[in-house]
Design an enzyme around this catalytic site. Structure first.
Site, PDB file in Angstrom:
ATOM      1  N   TRP A  22      -1.709 -12.781  -8.969  1.00 13.80           N
ATOM      2  CA  TRP A  22      -3.009 -13.475  -9.058  1.00 13.80           C
ATOM      3  C   TRP A  22      -3.676 -13.288 -10.413  1.00 13.80           C
ATOM      4  O   TRP A  22      -4.674 -13.915 -10.709  1.00 13.80           O
ATOM      5  CB  TRP A  22      -3.953 -12.951  -7.966  1.00 13.80           C
ATOM      6  CG  TRP A  22      -3.614 -13.410  -6.581  1.00 13.80           C
ATOM      7  CD1 TRP A  22      -2.475 -14.020  -6.150  1.00 13.80           C
ATOM      8  CD2 TRP A  22      -4.454 -13.291  -5.418  1.00 13.80           C
ATOM      9  NE1 TRP A  22      -2.538 -14.286  -4.806  1.00 13.80           N
ATOM     10  CE2 TRP A  22      -3.753 -13.843  -4.326  1.00 13.80           C
ATOM     11  CE3 TRP A  22      -5.718 -12.752  -5.189  1.00 13.80           C
ATOM     12  CZ2 TRP A  22      -4.277 -13.884  -3.035  1.00 13.80           C
ATOM     13  CZ3 TRP A  22      -6.250 -12.785  -3.908  1.00 13.80           C
ATOM     14  CH2 TRP A  22      -5.537 -13.360  -2.840  1.00 13.80           C
ATOM     15  N   LYS A  23      -3.134 -12.394 -11.223  1.00 13.32           N
ATOM     16  CA  LYS A  23      -3.779 -12.051 -12.506  1.00 13.32           C
ATOM     17  C   LYS A  23      -5.245 -11.675 -12.235  1.00 13.32           C
ATOM     18  O   LYS A  23      -5.543 -11.140 -11.172  1.00 13.32           O
ATOM     19  CB  LYS A  23      -3.664 -13.206 -13.506  1.00 13.32           C
ATOM     20  CG  LYS A  23      -2.247 -13.763 -13.576  1.00 13.32           C
ATOM     21  CD  LYS A  23      -2.050 -14.644 -14.764  1.00 13.32           C
ATOM     22  CE  LYS A  23      -0.694 -15.321 -14.659  1.00 13.32           C
ATOM     23  NZ  LYS A  23      -0.174 -15.767 -15.917  1.00 13.32           N
ATOM     24  N   GLY A  76       2.107 -19.933 -17.646  1.00  8.96           N
ATOM     25  CA  GLY A  76       0.808 -20.605 -17.608  1.00  8.96           C
ATOM     26  C   GLY A  76       0.727 -21.848 -18.473  1.00  8.96           C
ATOM     27  O   GLY A  76      -0.351 -22.379 -18.720  1.00  8.96           O
ATOM     28  N   SER A 129       5.684 -20.825 -14.891  1.00  6.50           N
ATOM     29  CA  SER A 129       5.356 -22.158 -14.390  1.00  6.50           C
ATOM     30  C   SER A 129       6.265 -22.617 -13.249  1.00  6.50           C
ATOM     31  O   SER A 129       6.638 -23.795 -13.177  1.00  6.50           O
ATOM     32  CB  SER A 129       5.341 -23.180 -15.532  1.00  6.50           C
ATOM     33  OG  SER A 129       4.353 -22.842 -16.480  1.00  6.50           O
ATOM     34  N   GLY A 160       2.647 -17.213 -10.961  1.00  5.90           N
ATOM     35  CA  GLY A 160       1.262 -17.001 -11.351  1.00  5.90           C
ATOM     36  C   GLY A 160       0.354 -18.027 -10.696  1.00  5.90           C
ATOM     37  O   GLY A 160       0.000 -17.922  -9.518  1.00  5.90           O
ATOM     38  N   GLY A 161      -0.005 -19.065 -11.460  1.00  8.87           N
ATOM     39  CA  GLY A 161      -0.986 -20.055 -10.998  1.00  8.87           C
ATOM     40  C   GLY A 161      -0.743 -20.581  -9.593  1.00  8.87           C
ATOM     41  O   GLY A 161      -1.684 -20.667  -8.776  1.00  8.87           O
TER      42      GLY A 161
END
Ligand code: PEP
Length: 252
Positions: free
Chosen positions: A10-11, A173, A211, A232-233
């Site tokens: 989730w950073k 990202g 990504s 990530g995102g």
């Protein structure tokens, strides 16, 4: 048979609301299929307790970073033993954002790997080249050196706690992703490095990150040396994250 892992980093994103909304949905959807994937949520450390409470048995939890030390006067740091004590099974180590934004060195990465393994966590060691390094034809050398330095002190009894995540820095990202062929080639090279170090390389899970989305995950995960992903995102959306978990080839 290697562990198939999809881990959501989730950073520095999220909130208690996101935990309540996302974790419950991911948990119930994971219960509806069984392809053998181990799904891991890696929230900011402050939310670990909330995620652990809501995760249930099919969803593991991790931290994004641990200290180089076991305990002591290191204001602001969180130890691997604390993460384990709070219910984590995993930690990221050496994410490119830590290396680039916080100057984390290969030596610190190795020390953190040591702390993680000694505390009973799985260390997901992140490695990857920059665009400049790839353009200069140095990608494999850079990644190979990062791997060698990160695992330099891993003892033979601890390899089962080691996972390597190959994350080309230019793909994190950015919406750009390595082609499945390029990612496979680097994963095979990493496995060769591990073999050359005497590690049980065929049993070590190698993840791809950069990504990964619901629409490109299946092609990446179909590669013989790619055992899952670091996301990530897309891990901030329950539907996307579960779709990526489903893309792991498995029993059903
Ligand atoms: C990551 O944070 O490790 C990552 C791969 O991010 P993204 O999926 O957003 O590129």
């Amino acid at each position: 048979m290697r562990r198939k892992i999809v881990a959501g980093n989730w950073k520095m994103n999220g909130s208690k609301d996101l935990v309540s909304n996302l974790v419950g949905q991911v948990r119930s959807e994971l219960a509806s299929f069984d392809n053998g994937v181990e799904a891991v949520i890696i929230p900011p450390a402050l939310f670990v307790g909330d995620v652990v409470e809501q995760a249930g048995e099919k969803l593991a939890v991790g931290v994004q970073n641990v200290a180089c030390w076991g305990s002591g006067a290191y204001t602001g740091e969180v130890s691997a033993a604390m993460a384990k004590d709070c219910g984590c099974g995993f930690t990221l180590v050496g994410h490119s954002e830590r290396r680039q934004l916080f100057g984390e060195t290969d030596e610190q990465v190795a020390a953190k790997v040591g702390q993680a393994l000694a505390s009973g966590l799985v260390a997901v060691i992140c490695v990857g080249e920059t665009l400049e390094e790839r353009s200069a034809g140095k990608a494999e050398d850079v990644v190979s050196l990062q791997v060698r330095k990160a695992v330099a002190d891993v003892g033979s009894e601890s390899w089962q706690q080691v996972v390597i995540a190959y994350e080309p820095v230019w793909a994190i990202g950015t919406g750009k992703t390595a082609t499945a062929d390029d990612a496979q080639a680097m994963h095979a090279a990493i496995r060769d490095v591990l073999k050359s170090l005497g590690a049980p390389a065929d049993e070590i899970s190698l993840l791809y990150g950069g990504s990964v989305k619901a629409d490109n995950a299946a092609a990446l995960f179909a590669q013989p040396d790619i055992d899952g992903g670091l996301i990530g995102g897309a891990s901030l959306d329950a539907n996307d994250f579960v779709s990526i978990c489903r893309a792991v080839p498995g029993k059903s």
